[in-house]
Scaffold this motif. Sequence first.
Motif, PDB file in Angstrom:
ATOM      1  N   LYS A   1      -3.553  -5.250 -11.766  1.00 51.70           N
ATOM      2  CA  LYS A   1      -4.679  -3.727 -11.896  1.00 51.70           C
ATOM      3  C   LYS A   1      -6.013  -2.875 -10.805  1.00 51.70           C
ATOM      4  O   LYS A   1      -6.405  -2.755 -10.735  1.00 51.70           O
ATOM      5  CB  LYS A   1      -5.510  -4.782 -12.809  1.00 51.70           C
ATOM      6  CG  LYS A   1      -4.733  -5.049 -14.406  1.00 51.70           C
ATOM      7  CD  LYS A   1      -4.424  -3.892 -14.765  1.00 51.70           C
ATOM      8  CE  LYS A   1      -5.709  -2.934 -15.745  1.00 51.70           C
ATOM      9  NZ  LYS A   1      -4.878  -2.467 -16.671  1.00 51.70           N
ATOM     10  N   ALA A   2      -4.718  -3.949  -9.321  1.00 50.24           N
ATOM     11  CA  ALA A   2      -5.283  -3.266  -8.344  1.00 50.24           C
ATOM     12  C   ALA A   2      -4.448  -1.878  -7.539  1.00 50.24           C
ATOM     13  O   ALA A   2      -3.441  -2.139  -7.529  1.00 50.24           O
ATOM     14  CB  ALA A   2      -5.936  -4.136  -7.488  1.00 50.24           C
ATOM     15  N   ILE A   3      -5.498  -0.716  -7.652  1.00 52.93           N
ATOM     16  CA  ILE A   3      -4.644   0.625  -6.936  1.00 52.93           C
ATOM     17  C   ILE A   3      -5.513   0.523  -5.033  1.00 52.93           C
ATOM     18  O   ILE A   3      -6.909   0.290  -5.776  1.00 52.93           O
ATOM     19  CB  ILE A   3      -5.293   1.790  -8.021  1.00 52.93           C
ATOM     20  CG1 ILE A   3      -4.112   1.362  -9.124  1.00 52.93           C
ATOM     21  CG2 ILE A   3      -4.308   2.784  -7.283  1.00 52.93           C
ATOM     22  CD1 ILE A   3      -4.338   2.322 -10.111  1.00 52.93           C
ATOM     23  N   SER A   4      -4.645   1.187  -4.620  1.00 56.72           N
ATOM     24  CA  SER A   4      -5.171   2.009  -2.979  1.00 56.72           C
ATOM     25  C   SER A   4      -5.042   3.044  -3.133  1.00 56.72           C
ATOM     26  O   SER A   4      -3.321   2.894  -3.001  1.00 56.72           O
ATOM     27  CB  SER A   4      -5.444   0.265  -2.687  1.00 56.72           C
ATOM     28  OG  SER A   4      -5.675  -0.292  -2.395  1.00 56.72           O
ATOM     29  N   THR A   5      -5.616   3.536  -2.041  1.00 53.61           N
ATOM     30  CA  THR A   5      -5.516   4.398  -1.587  1.00 53.61           C
ATOM     31  C   THR A   5      -6.235   4.483  -0.222  1.00 53.61           C
ATOM     32  O   THR A   5      -6.973   4.597  -0.113  1.00 53.61           O
ATOM     33  CB  THR A   5      -5.450   5.838  -2.518  1.00 53.61           C
ATOM     34  OG1 THR A   5      -4.934   7.251  -1.694  1.00 53.61           O
ATOM     35  CG2 THR A   5      -7.170   6.152  -2.576  1.00 53.61           C
TER      36      THR A   5
ATOM     37  N   VAL B   1      -8.940   1.284   4.514  1.00 51.73           N
ATOM     38  CA  VAL B   1      -7.483   1.555   5.182  1.00 51.73           C
ATOM     39  C   VAL B   1      -5.972   0.216   4.527  1.00 51.73           C
ATOM     40  O   VAL B   1      -6.058  -0.640   4.052  1.00 51.73           O
ATOM     41  CB  VAL B   1      -8.064   0.653   6.955  1.00 51.73           C
ATOM     42  CG1 VAL B   1      -6.909   0.711   6.938  1.00 51.73           C
ATOM     43  CG2 VAL B   1      -8.685   1.742   7.322  1.00 51.73           C
ATOM     44  N   ILE B   2      -5.128   1.035   5.046  1.00 48.74           N
ATOM     45  CA  ILE B   2      -4.246   0.398   3.630  1.00 48.74           C
ATOM     46  C   ILE B   2      -2.984  -0.511   5.037  1.00 48.74           C
ATOM     47  O   ILE B   2      -2.276   0.905   5.532  1.00 48.74           O
ATOM     48  CB  ILE B   2      -3.565   1.084   2.207  1.00 48.74           C
ATOM     49  CG1 ILE B   2      -4.522   1.186   2.280  1.00 48.74           C
ATOM     50  CG2 ILE B   2      -2.211   0.016   2.412  1.00 48.74           C
ATOM     51  CD1 ILE B   2      -3.658   1.661   0.553  1.00 48.74           C
ATOM     52  N   GLN B   3      -2.559  -0.739   5.605  1.00 52.19           N
ATOM     53  CA  GLN B   3      -1.767  -1.775   6.752  1.00 52.19           C
ATOM     54  C   GLN B   3      -0.454  -0.935   5.882  1.00 52.19           C
ATOM     55  O   GLN B   3      -0.126  -1.567   4.478  1.00 52.19           O
ATOM     56  CB  GLN B   3      -1.340  -2.998   6.944  1.00 52.19           C
ATOM     57  CG  GLN B   3      -3.051  -3.230   7.882  1.00 52.19           C
ATOM     58  CD  GLN B   3      -3.440  -4.582   8.599  1.00 52.19           C
ATOM     59  OE1 GLN B   3      -2.081  -4.872   8.270  1.00 52.19           O
ATOM     60  NE2 GLN B   3      -4.434  -4.524   9.199  1.00 52.19           N
TER      61      GLN B   3
END
Length: 380
Positions: free
Chosen positions: A275-279, A310-312
């Motif tokens: 259920k987690a969304i990252s951008t 920040v998304i690695q």
Amino acid sequence: MIKRTASFRGLLLRVASSSFPSKSGVRRGCASQASAVQRMIEPSPYSEDEYADVDWDNLGFGLRPTDYMYINKCEDAEFGQGQLSPFGNLKLSPSAGVLNYGQGLFEGTKGYRKENGHILLFRPEQNALRMKIGAERMCMQSPSIDQFVDALKQTTLANRRWVPPPGKGSLYLRPLLIGTGPVLGLAPASEYTFLIYASLLEGTAPLNLYVEEDFDRASRRGTGGVKTISNYAPVLKAQTRAKSRGYSDVLYLDSATKKNLEEVSSCNIFIAKGKAISTPATNGTILAGITRRSVIELACDHGYQVDERVIQVDELVDADEVFCTGTAVGVAPVGSITYQGKRMEYKTGSGTICEELNATLIGIQRGIIEDKKGWVIEID
């Protein structure tokens, strides 16, 4: 037959009457401007109810010239009254600022036809605001938000026969702001032209991306966060190379560490796990997409946890889904990403978060789902 509640001619008559005051308040040059508006409201050669001769089931994304474009020039401190003209070429000085120094911005938005024949625009004021922010960064004069939105309305109605039937796609509108005044030494142009043209647009298939490590899209304290034309030609080399290898497009990493996701050539990226969304956060190198912001709000409404951070690049391995957002692509699923020779595949299709959010977004844009956020403007 489509019922029209506001004709193209009627709209321009209202524009004319509101733009030119009575004798007590006449501005210099109003007579010539008024005659231009009279020419602008000459009857269209096309029926107000007819569709263009188009295979609406096979649109694709390519330039398909429509009937009219909007043009407005600024030679002093602000833009005045623009006008519509038949779609055609521009006449530019060889020393125009846009040709010599890349002084230009562009936007993209869409017009959709409802079941009742009326036409909807999606958050056009956000495009206008983003253009103003970009113009400030590029030392350009820009139209006001009201001028921008009104120009979009005029252009859409003038090209209404090109707005696809409900559910068959959209009319893509491309506003441009370019330095047309002549310059030789490096300096802002003395004249700016704001114009809008239109083309047809359909959806896209799932993307398969290649993580680019040899080229950068943007650098810190540069112009990656504004929609300047000079951001796009530099990505063509990497994009062309990726497509020659069978990929749809390129996913870029940050220029400083080459470890963090930024964006695709012309759209933002999201990853989802449970259920987690990252951008990636818009930190100056990433364009603050209007579709991106809309999807973030819709995802929160649907109960997802959304983080802008920040998304690695290593996080791609564990993601359940990856999708891209942008005016042209909407909410597009990513089927695979290849990084350092390793291909990672993701869920697409029925039951995915991407499908859920795209259905909601399109539903609002087409007037099928109630717009509780005030995002949609109905112009006809």
